[in-house]
Design an enzyme around this catalytic site. Structure first.
Site, mmCIF file in Angstrom:
data_model
loop_
_atom_site.group_PDB
_atom_site.id
_atom_site.type_symbol
_atom_site.label_atom_id
_atom_site.label_comp_id
_atom_site.label_asym_id
_atom_site.label_seq_id
_atom_site.Cartn_x
_atom_site.Cartn_y
_atom_site.Cartn_z
ATOM 1 N N THR A 1 -29.976 57.824 75.412
ATOM 2 C CA THR A 1 -29.426 57.644 76.749
ATOM 3 C C THR A 1 -29.449 59.006 77.418
ATOM 4 O O THR A 1 -29.695 60.021 76.776
ATOM 5 C CB THR A 1 -27.995 57.077 76.637
ATOM 6 O OG1 THR A 1 -28.048 55.803 75.982
ATOM 7 C CG2 THR A 1 -27.317 56.906 77.982
ATOM 8 N N SER B 1 -21.362 47.785 77.482
ATOM 9 C CA SER B 1 -21.934 49.123 77.337
ATOM 10 C C SER B 1 -20.831 50.123 77.046
ATOM 11 O O SER B 1 -19.661 49.896 77.374
ATOM 12 C CB SER B 1 -22.659 49.522 78.631
ATOM 13 O OG SER B 1 -23.016 50.890 78.614
#
Length: 571
Positions: free
Chosen positions: A382, A447
């Site tokens: 990420t 998430s």
């Protein structure tokens, strides 16, 4: 009438006062230096270039993300999703933009179950089309740009297009990630791009991506519609379906980014704002911070060990609730107000002992135990960047394609995500009820991405920060916000400090850092310790009360901080 000497002096003082007020007002409105902290020097440079051209924070964010798609393809890109917090200096408000991927309309709740009804192995589920959600990053950026952009959309992709055409130097991190023990060369065209002649590209090599240059040119000229409709969308759908996925042309065309209300809470006199669900990060970070604040008020001798212990115990409680109750609120009911309420958090904080770890924490509401399986201990990929523009606007954005190199599927120069694997594979919890994070058509998976913007008492950005790191993101970010706002640490020192995370299990301590010195003391308090490498990627900007702006890039990765000069084009 002739003025007396006293009256004349009063007039002179009044005029001087008015001139001083006018000068002060003009100085306050004058553009200030901007700043970018991002995960790659070329992305930082693109953001600074846009700011110095008079762009707003969202303009810089678009340029940064486009470049990251090219130079940090293992972590994020236009084939994935993102969460963005935007601070608007004109209104003193924080807005939350949700660009999380959605599940295709044809998926069913048994999507990740094998023929015998057991959950698939995680690494078996990642490669291929079955893990791909509808990408959301571009629609989200377009939505935010329509509201806050200053420069034309088309111009914001030019730095990335130039680099894709002329080439960029492969960094050690990208080269290293291509050598991890995962089957990264299983699919074309990814294999040919990253593994020419059967060997992964090496650090220092120049890599061009003409296919991505063409894709970004189409997006620059025709907006996000060029991605969600037309030939690019057709290529995405064909690739996903050819590799076992169920994504359709309609799924692409129907995708919508969503503007949501951020979750905010007063912490140490500052208003700390994070993303709402389906990001679990915002709520869980706020829970951890407030639990720490309550517990620390009862601790007289606040040593570094005591501080670490309170952080880790608060994290146990936050993760217990996260794993039990959170999911996409467009599909499931989540008691958000209760979980962030003062009475609830006060009651939960009372479970924290300064002298003994509580061990595994139970969730706090009166529902049967149905905690999710232990958090995946696989390196997630990420990226986070923070921007403060010369007009006082700010962006905190975390974006992802989930695993390193996502689903391994490459289309028109960019990689597709594997974000569907963020759903719970087993749709039922331990007690048999349907879990809030089960797979459903059109749903956004839970998430851990945790972009944060903290505002001071004058509603000005005090701290802009976030990190990659899978479910560890929550711990990485909570630790730094606590250090800066509650311990008066500088953002650079806070980011460089060793990571300490507890996801309601073992306490994880970053190897070869100052945090290792705490291990004996934590073990004496009852913590079960695991010492491991923990590659956070924190990028933060701190705006001090005296007006000084400081930025920091995580030394564990390759990011940089760039300062933008006030633009002569600024309004």
């Amino acid at each position: 009438m002739t003025a007396t000497p006293l009256t004349a002096w009063r007039l002179i003082l009044l005029c001087c006062s008015l001139l001083l007020v006018a000068a002060t007002t003009q100085a306050d409105e004058r553009p200030q230096p901007g700043m970018v902290a991002a995960a790659h020097p070329l992305a930082t440079a693109a953001g600074v270039e846009v700011l110095e051209a008079g762009g707003a924070a969202i303009d810089a964010a678009i340029a940064i993300q486009a470049v990251l798609t090219l130079v940090e393809p293992q972590s994020s890109g236009i084939g994935g999703g993102a969460f963005l917090l935007y601070y608007d200096n004109a209104t003193d408000e924080v807005q939350a933009y949700d660009g999380r991927e959605t599940a295709p309309s044809a998926v069913e709740t048994d999507h990740f179950l094998t023929e015998d009804g057991t959950p698939m192995d995680f690494l078996d589920a990642v490669p291929g089309g079955q893990s791909v959600g509808v990408p959301g990053t571009l629609r989200m950026l377009e939505l935010a740009h329509e509201e806050h952009g200053r420069l034309p959309w088309k111009t914001l992709f030019q730095p990335a297009i130039r680099l894709a055409e002329t080439g960029f130097e492969v960094t050690p991190r990208l080269a290293e990630m291509l050598r991890i023990d995962l089957p990264l060369d299983a699919f074309e065209p990814m294999a040919g791009y990253f593994f020419p002649d059967g060997e992964p590209v090496s650090a220092g090599m120049t890599l061009t991506n003409p296919a991505l240059a063409e894709t970004l040119t189409e997006i620059a000229n025709h907006g996000a519609d060029a991605f969600y409709e037309g030939p690019i969308a057709d290529a995405i759908v064909a690739t996903v379906q050819a590799h076992g996925g169920e994504l359709t042309r309609e799924d692409m065309a129907d995708y919508r980014a969503v503007e949501r209300a951020p979750v905010c809470r007063s912490i140490a006199g500052e208003s700390v704002c994070g993303m709402p669900l389906p990001s679990s990060g915002g709520m869980t970070v706020l829970q951890i911070l407030r639990l720490m604040e309550i517990a620390s008020a009862e601790t007289e001798d606040m040593t570094r060990l005591a501080w670490a212990h309170l952080l880790l115990e608060a994290s146990r409680l936050g993760f217990a609730d996260r794993n039990e109750y959170l999911g996409d609120t467009d599909f499931v009911d989540v008691p958000v107000a209760t979980l962030l309420s003062e009475p609830y958090l006060t009651e939960r904080a009372a479970l924290i002992s300064p002298t003994q770890s509580m061990g595994k924490a139970a969730p706090g509401l009166n529902d049967p135990d149905s905690a999710m399986s232990e958090a995946k201990r696989i390196n997630h990929s990420t990226s986070h960047f923070s921007v403060l523009d010369t007009h006082g606007n700010a962006v905190s954005m975390t974006s992802s394609i989930e695993m390193p190199f996502g689903s391994r599927l490459m289309v028109d120069g960019f990689l597709l995500n594997n974000q569907l694997t963020d759903f719970r594979f087993d749709p039922r919890a331990a007690n048999g009820r349907l879990h809030p994070n089960r797979v459903q058509p059109g749903k956004r998976p839970l998430s851990s991405m945790s972009p944060v913007i903290a505002l001071d008492a004058d509603n000005q950005p005090r701290l802009i920060i976030g990190s990659p790191g899978g479910t560890r993101i929550i711990g990485y970010v909570a630790q730094r916000v606590a250090d800066v706002l509650m311990q008066d640490s500088g953002v650079e020192a806070a980011i460089e400090a060793g990571n300490m995370v507890n996801r309601n299990g073992r306490t994880e301590i970053e190897a070869d850092t100052d945090a290792e010195a705490l291990v004996p003391g934590l073990e004496a308090l009852g913590h079960e310790i695991e010492v491991d490498s923990m590659t956070s990627g924190l990028h933060g900007i701190e705006h001090l009360p005296n007006g000084v702006i400081r930025g920091a890039a995580d030394p564990r990765r390759e990011g940089t901080v760039g300062r933008a000069r006030p633009s002569s084009r600024a309004e």
